[in-house]
Scaffold this motif. Structure first.
Motif, PDB file in Angstrom:
ATOM      1  N   GLN A   6      26.197  58.536  68.867  1.00  9.60           N
ATOM      2  CA  GLN A   6      27.339  59.484  68.090  1.00  9.60           C
ATOM      3  C   GLN A   6      27.803  61.373  68.254  1.00  9.60           C
ATOM      4  O   GLN A   6      27.946  61.017  69.614  1.00  9.60           O
ATOM      5  N   THR A   7      28.535  61.652  67.485  1.00 15.82           N
ATOM      6  CA  THR A   7      29.404  62.791  68.071  1.00 15.82           C
ATOM      7  C   THR A   7      28.390  63.557  67.588  1.00 15.82           C
ATOM      8  O   THR A   7      28.032  63.832  66.811  1.00 15.82           O
ATOM      9  N   ARG A  50      33.495  52.650  54.745  1.00 20.26           N
ATOM     10  CA  ARG A  50      34.002  54.387  53.742  1.00 20.26           C
ATOM     11  C   ARG A  50      33.700  54.966  54.901  1.00 20.26           C
ATOM     12  O   ARG A  50      34.484  56.402  54.641  1.00 20.26           O
ATOM     13  N   GLU A  51      32.628  55.139  56.484  1.00 22.60           N
ATOM     14  CA  GLU A  51      32.316  55.977  57.016  1.00 22.60           C
ATOM     15  C   GLU A  51      31.589  57.592  56.493  1.00 22.60           C
ATOM     16  O   GLU A  51      30.966  57.670  56.911  1.00 22.60           O
ATOM     17  N   ILE A  52      31.830  57.846  55.243  1.00 20.54           N
ATOM     18  CA  ILE A  52      30.147  58.339  54.702  1.00 20.54           C
ATOM     19  C   ILE A  52      30.302  58.153  53.458  1.00 20.54           C
ATOM     20  O   ILE A  52      30.910  57.258  52.722  1.00 20.54           O
ATOM     21  N   ILE A  53      28.860  58.033  53.566  1.00 22.20           N
ATOM     22  CA  ILE A  53      28.240  57.589  52.667  1.00 22.20           C
ATOM     23  C   ILE A  53      27.031  58.661  51.844  1.00 22.20           C
ATOM     24  O   ILE A  53      26.381  59.588  52.856  1.00 22.20           O
ATOM     25  N   GLY A  77      23.154  54.596  64.052  1.00 18.19           N
ATOM     26  CA  GLY A  77      23.966  55.362  64.494  1.00 18.19           C
ATOM     27  C   GLY A  77      25.013  55.876  64.098  1.00 18.19           C
ATOM     28  O   GLY A  77      26.182  56.692  64.994  1.00 18.19           O
ATOM     29  N   ALA A  78      24.393  56.643  62.832  1.00 23.84           N
ATOM     30  CA  ALA A  78      25.598  57.259  61.966  1.00 23.84           C
ATOM     31  C   ALA A  78      24.955  59.312  62.299  1.00 23.84           C
ATOM     32  O   ALA A  78      23.389  59.204  62.675  1.00 23.84           O
ATOM     33  N   LYS A  92      29.497  57.924  60.010  1.00 22.10           N
ATOM     34  CA  LYS A  92      29.563  57.327  60.742  1.00 22.10           C
ATOM     35  C   LYS A  92      31.192  56.498  61.374  1.00 22.10           C
ATOM     36  O   LYS A  92      31.944  56.442  60.001  1.00 22.10           O
ATOM     37  N   LYS A  93      31.986  57.379  62.185  1.00 27.01           N
ATOM     38  CA  LYS A  93      32.786  57.153  62.866  1.00 27.01           C
ATOM     39  C   LYS A  93      33.992  55.568  62.812  1.00 27.01           C
ATOM     40  O   LYS A  93      32.767  54.940  63.904  1.00 27.01           O
ATOM     41  N   ASN A  94      34.938  55.211  62.606  1.00 34.32           N
ATOM     42  CA  ASN A  94      34.697  53.278  62.164  1.00 34.32           C
ATOM     43  C   ASN A  94      35.447  53.919  63.415  1.00 34.32           C
ATOM     44  O   ASN A  94      36.921  54.427  63.050  1.00 34.32           O
TER      45      ASN A  94
END
Length: 103
Positions: A6-7, A50-53, A77-78, A92-94
């Protein structure tokens, strides 16, 4: 369990993501069964696409919304962006094809 790569998001990035998430409808719903494998799989697929949900904890869930949404973020892992009431926002970045450019 997903590898924890994670960042840490800055305040500015979280504000940007909250603005994007304000218009979203919940994609994943957590009910009385809590976080089961299908919920984790669905959230993982939605994050990849989508990266964001937005996640919603239903009224019939015995879990505390903030706790269960944080657990789902760890399981996928988000990054947990925010929790308001029974709704949470996960990011979570793709790495292969990123759609959201963070400031």
């Amino acid at each position: 369990m997903v590898e924890a790569t994670q960042t840490i998001l800055t305040g500015k990035q979280k504000r940007f993501l909250r603005a994007l998430g304000s218009t979203l409808d919940p994609v994943v719903q957590i009910g009385k069964s809590g976080i089961i494998d299908t919920v984790i799989a669905t959230a993982g697929q939605a994050l990849a696409a989508r990266e964001i949900i937005k996640v919603r904890v239903l009224q019939n869930s015995p879990e505390v919304p903030k706790t269960v949404i944080a657990a789902l973020a760890r399981a996928t892992g988000a990054e947990l962006v925010q929790v308001i009431g029974r709704n949470g926002l996960l990011y979570k970045k793709n790495e292969e094809k990123s759609k959201i450019e963070l400031p």
